[in-house]
Design a protein around this motif. Structure first.
Motif, PDB file in Angstrom:
ATOM      1  N   PHE B   7       1.169  -1.691  -0.342  1.00 47.79           N
ATOM      2  CA  PHE B   7       0.258  -0.089  -0.451  1.00 47.79           C
ATOM      3  C   PHE B   7       0.814   1.651  -0.207  1.00 47.79           C
ATOM      4  O   PHE B   7       2.229   1.165  -0.121  1.00 47.79           O
ATOM      5  CB  PHE B   7      -0.754   0.129   1.182  1.00 47.79           C
ATOM      6  CG  PHE B   7      -0.481  -0.518   2.253  1.00 47.79           C
ATOM      7  CD1 PHE B   7      -0.065   0.704   3.358  1.00 47.79           C
ATOM      8  CD2 PHE B   7      -0.086  -1.490   3.159  1.00 47.79           C
ATOM      9  CE1 PHE B   7       0.953   0.685   4.266  1.00 47.79           C
ATOM     10  CE2 PHE B   7      -0.213  -1.619   4.558  1.00 47.79           C
ATOM     11  CZ  PHE B   7       1.147  -0.606   4.967  1.00 47.79           C
ATOM     12  N   GLU B   8       0.334   2.426   0.057  1.00 39.79           N
ATOM     13  CA  GLU B   8       1.191   4.069   0.010  1.00 39.79           C
ATOM     14  C   GLU B   8       0.587   4.394   1.232  1.00 39.79           C
ATOM     15  O   GLU B   8       0.063   4.118   1.751  1.00 39.79           O
ATOM     16  CB  GLU B   8       0.396   4.407  -0.821  1.00 39.79           C
ATOM     17  CG  GLU B   8       0.910   3.882  -2.666  1.00 39.79           C
ATOM     18  CD  GLU B   8       0.281   5.316  -3.681  1.00 39.79           C
ATOM     19  OE1 GLU B   8      -1.069   5.892  -3.442  1.00 39.79           O
ATOM     20  OE2 GLU B   8       0.458   4.759  -4.438  1.00 39.79           O
ATOM     21  N   GLY B  13       4.412  14.698   2.063  1.00 46.73           N
ATOM     22  CA  GLY B  13       3.250  15.068   0.735  1.00 46.73           C
ATOM     23  C   GLY B  13       3.720  13.919  -0.402  1.00 46.73           C
ATOM     24  O   GLY B  13       3.452  13.988  -1.374  1.00 46.73           O
ATOM     25  N   LYS B  14       4.805  13.225  -0.544  1.00 46.36           N
ATOM     26  CA  LYS B  14       5.110  12.374  -1.687  1.00 46.36           C
ATOM     27  C   LYS B  14       4.886  11.016  -0.773  1.00 46.36           C
ATOM     28  O   LYS B  14       4.642  10.612   0.238  1.00 46.36           O
ATOM     29  CB  LYS B  14       6.804  12.111  -1.685  1.00 46.36           C
ATOM     30  CG  LYS B  14       6.781  13.771  -1.810  1.00 46.36           C
ATOM     31  CD  LYS B  14       9.030  13.442  -2.660  1.00 46.36           C
ATOM     32  CE  LYS B  14       9.323  15.575  -2.692  1.00 46.36           C
ATOM     33  NZ  LYS B  14      10.844  15.154  -1.490  1.00 46.36           N
ATOM     34  N   CYS B  78      -1.204   6.313   5.632  1.00 42.75           N
ATOM     35  CA  CYS B  78      -1.171   7.236   7.065  1.00 42.75           C
ATOM     36  C   CYS B  78       0.012   8.380   6.751  1.00 42.75           C
ATOM     37  O   CYS B  78       0.746   8.000   5.399  1.00 42.75           O
ATOM     38  CB  CYS B  78      -0.149   6.263   7.993  1.00 42.75           C
ATOM     39  SG  CYS B  78       1.392   5.730   7.454  1.00 42.75           S
ATOM     40  N   LYS B  79       0.107   9.558   7.347  1.00 43.88           N
ATOM     41  CA  LYS B  79       0.697  10.821   6.751  1.00 43.88           C
ATOM     42  C   LYS B  79       2.101  10.940   7.710  1.00 43.88           C
ATOM     43  O   LYS B  79       1.439  11.161   8.942  1.00 43.88           O
ATOM     44  CB  LYS B  79      -0.768  12.260   6.541  1.00 43.88           C
ATOM     45  CG  LYS B  79      -1.098  12.101   5.751  1.00 43.88           C
ATOM     46  CD  LYS B  79      -2.018  13.255   5.837  1.00 43.88           C
ATOM     47  CE  LYS B  79      -2.742  13.603   4.538  1.00 43.88           C
ATOM     48  NZ  LYS B  79      -3.907  12.141   4.258  1.00 43.88           N
ATOM     49  N   VAL B  80       2.919  10.953   6.611  1.00 45.98           N
ATOM     50  CA  VAL B  80       4.028  10.796   7.712  1.00 45.98           C
ATOM     51  C   VAL B  80       4.730  12.391   7.402  1.00 45.98           C
ATOM     52  O   VAL B  80       4.945  12.615   6.864  1.00 45.98           O
ATOM     53  CB  VAL B  80       5.386  10.308   7.253  1.00 45.98           C
ATOM     54  CG1 VAL B  80       6.509   9.798   8.693  1.00 45.98           C
ATOM     55  CG2 VAL B  80       4.556   8.994   7.871  1.00 45.98           C
ATOM     56  N   ILE B  81       5.834  13.121   8.655  1.00 40.91           N
ATOM     57  CA  ILE B  81       6.071  14.064   8.633  1.00 40.91           C
ATOM     58  C   ILE B  81       7.270  14.629   9.415  1.00 40.91           C
ATOM     59  O   ILE B  81       7.492  14.152  11.010  1.00 40.91           O
ATOM     60  CB  ILE B  81       5.206  15.144   8.816  1.00 40.91           C
ATOM     61  CG1 ILE B  81       3.962  15.681   8.084  1.00 40.91           C
ATOM     62  CG2 ILE B  81       5.865  17.011   9.006  1.00 40.91           C
ATOM     63  CD1 ILE B  81       2.866  16.942   8.339  1.00 40.91           C
ATOM     64  N   THR B  82       8.323  14.532   8.287  1.00 39.87           N
ATOM     65  CA  THR B  82       9.506  15.208   8.964  1.00 39.87           C
ATOM     66  C   THR B  82       9.300  16.117   9.967  1.00 39.87           C
ATOM     67  O   THR B  82       8.978  16.501   9.773  1.00 39.87           O
ATOM     68  CB  THR B  82      10.544  15.499   8.381  1.00 39.87           C
ATOM     69  OG1 THR B  82      11.107  14.752   7.175  1.00 39.87           O
ATOM     70  CG2 THR B  82      12.008  15.549   8.866  1.00 39.87           C
ATOM     71  N   GLN B  83      10.038  15.559  11.542  1.00 41.47           N
ATOM     72  CA  GLN B  83       9.595  16.474  12.584  1.00 41.47           C
ATOM     73  C   GLN B  83      10.998  17.488  13.154  1.00 41.47           C
ATOM     74  O   GLN B  83      11.576  17.025  12.657  1.00 41.47           O
ATOM     75  CB  GLN B  83       9.324  15.909  14.050  1.00 41.47           C
ATOM     76  CG  GLN B  83       9.129  16.215  14.989  1.00 41.47           C
ATOM     77  CD  GLN B  83       8.853  15.726  16.233  1.00 41.47           C
ATOM     78  OE1 GLN B  83       8.065  14.429  16.301  1.00 41.47           O
ATOM     79  NE2 GLN B  83       9.039  15.929  17.554  1.00 41.47           N
TER      80      GLN B  83
END
Lengths: 401, 96
Positions: B7-8, B13-14, B78-83
């Motif tokens: 899955f993606e 944002g990518k 799920c949305k992951v962001i560099t902290q």
């Protein structure tokens, strides 16, 4: 042991109260020695939070005394060559239901009549103000002038300031005796490291003040009341400023027969929400109240109850990690006011018993003791703060014990 | 890791691919992404202990900061962001 030391005043206690007294005295050209049995802030001042609040004080003398103290903080923060992290963002008391709202409106009007910048926020306003509050919170009481600081930095700042003006600081040097002369006046203070000839001693030993009082045969009605705190990880601002629950105030002032909807554990440990953001982007969670002697260990039941109470008001906290906990001893007096007083022993003063208000009241305590010793008129009538009040009233010392 | 359900997930944002059973950190490493977090002084941090002890691999996941990606399973979408530790964003801001 070194002898031959002298001082105009010996201040016992290196917490925020003792260091503030030393600072104000030395600023008034007194020759001061500050002594502590341990390090600066090793007692209560290093195991508390940094509130400087008027919003949780009884309208009248209590709120006036606190406001006088609060007004000194911007000036002292500016004067000290040390960052004490003083911020004045105001505070919020969260209101849980309509019944609390009724009492809050009266309380708020009384504080407003004292000239304090307080107002009631309705449900819409309170959630605009703090978006992470539980949706069922019906409102809040906002107090614009409330502030907070780093208590350890405050004490160290005051110590550095006092030293620069000539004060001496003697740490890790417990007071072993206080000698009186033939007329019963203070003559000298004997510590583990040195003996100091002085005519005046200020007992600012907080929860340990009764022990110091015993050295001169004085009964000081202070009991250690333990309070625990949780420290959360660095994270986003869950709330932008100090948040407490109004319901606890109702119980504190016994203003009604109101009982909060809390667990047995919360009731038993006197748990009420205190949320305090720190300068380092962590936050602190309190609060609890227990009489367990000089015990400063944390108890899992108390910590759990505090965490649950915090989650009730800020549900998002359930996904935030706690990194640490600590407990401190709040010097409790039977009538919840501190003792800032002369005593029957000439030259022996008491400045202790601030319970949970020591940080907020530190500066006014320093100022009042300095005024007392330098024969200046007090900033506020000091009758309610006298040690002798406990002997005058039936609600005094013997009953409290 | 191959053969499982694919899955993606979204990273800054990518889109990258992940397999069921993979932790977020594993999926990121498999895609060549090694900087997961910036310290307060903007030094890069990535996976270190890989077992939830060192807290180096914390990222923002679905709005919540400080999620240890080495012990958190990837889930579809799920949305992951560099902290960025110098400015930890509020979940409400991130999700809007």
């Amino acid at each position: 042991m070194k002898t031959g030391k002298t001082a105009d005043v010996v201040v016992i206690g290196g917490g925020v109260v003792g260091t503030a007294i030393a600072y104000f005295l030395v600023r008034n050209n007194m020759d001061v020695t500050l002594v502590d049995k341990g390090a600066i802030t090793a007692g209560t001042s290093g195991k508390c939070e940094g509130d400087v609040l008027v919003s949780d004080k009884a309208p009248g003398f209590d709120s006036r005394l606190t406001k006088l103290s609060q007004d000194l903080f911007p000036e002292i923060a500016n004067e000290l060559d040390y960052d004490i992290s003083w911020t004045q963002k105001g505070s919020l008391l969260a209101i849980e239901n309509e019944k609390e709202m009724e009492v809050a409106k009266t309380f708020c009007a009384q504080l407003a009549a004292e000239g304090l910048p307080v107002r009631i926020l309705d449900q819409y306003e309170v959630h605009e103000d703090e978006p992470y509050l539980a949706p069922d919170v019906v409102g809040g009481m906002e107090t614009d002038c409330d502030g907070s600081l780093n208590p350890m930095a405050l004490a160290y700042g005051l110590v550095h300031g006092a030293k620069k003006m000539g004060a001496r600081v003697l740490t890790y040097s417990a007071v072993t005796d206080i000698r009186l002369d033939a007329d019963g006046c203070v003559e000298r203070v004997i510590t583990e490291k040195e003996e100091i000839v002085t005519k005046r001693v200020v007992n600012a030993a907080g929860a340990w003040a009764p022990e110091i009082g015993k050295r001169v045969g004085l009964d000081i009605p202070i009991r250690p009341r333990q309070g625990q705190m949780l420290v959360a990880e660095r994270t986003f601002p869950v709330a932008r400023r100090k948040v407490m629950e109004f319901g606890y105030m109702m119980a504190k002032f016994e203003s009604s027969d109101y009982t909060r909807n809390v667990t047995t554990e919360m009731e038993k440990y006197g748990v009420a929400l205190v949320f305090e953001p720190t300068g380092a982007a962590n936050f602190l969670i309190g609060s609890s109240r227990r009489f367990v002697g000089m015990d400063t260990s944390c108890h899992i039941g108390v910590l759990r109850a505090m965490a649950q109470r915090a989650i009730r008001f800020f549900p998002v906290i359930k996904d935030i990690k706690i990194i640490r906990s600590y407990a401190g001893l709040r010097p409790f007096t039977p009538d919840h006011l501190p003792i800032i007083s002369e005593t029957e022993i000439p030259g022996f003063y008491v400045a202790a018993g601030h319970e949970g208000d020591g940080i907020g009241l530190s500066l006014i305590t320093g100022k009042l003791i300095s005024q007392m010793i330098c024969d200046e008129p007090p900033a506020i009538p000091i009758e309610p703060l006298k040690l002798s009040r406990f002997r005058d009233e039936t609600t005094g010392f013997s009953q409290a014990h | 890791m191959n053969g499982g359900e694919k899955f993606e997930i979204e990273v800054d944002g990518k889109t990258i691919l992940a397999y069921r059973g993979q932790t977020i950190a594993e999926a990121l490493l498999a895609s060549g992404l090694r900087v997961l977090r910036l310290t307060r002084k903007h030094a890069p941090r990535g996976v270190y202990c890989g077992m939830g002890i060192c807290y180096e691999c914390r990222m923002m996941v679905n709005g919540m900061p400080n999620v240890r990606t080495c012990v958190t399973l990837a889930t579809p979408g799920c949305k992951v962001i560099t902290q960025d530790d110098s400015d930890i964003k509020s979940p409400k801001t991130v999700l809007e």
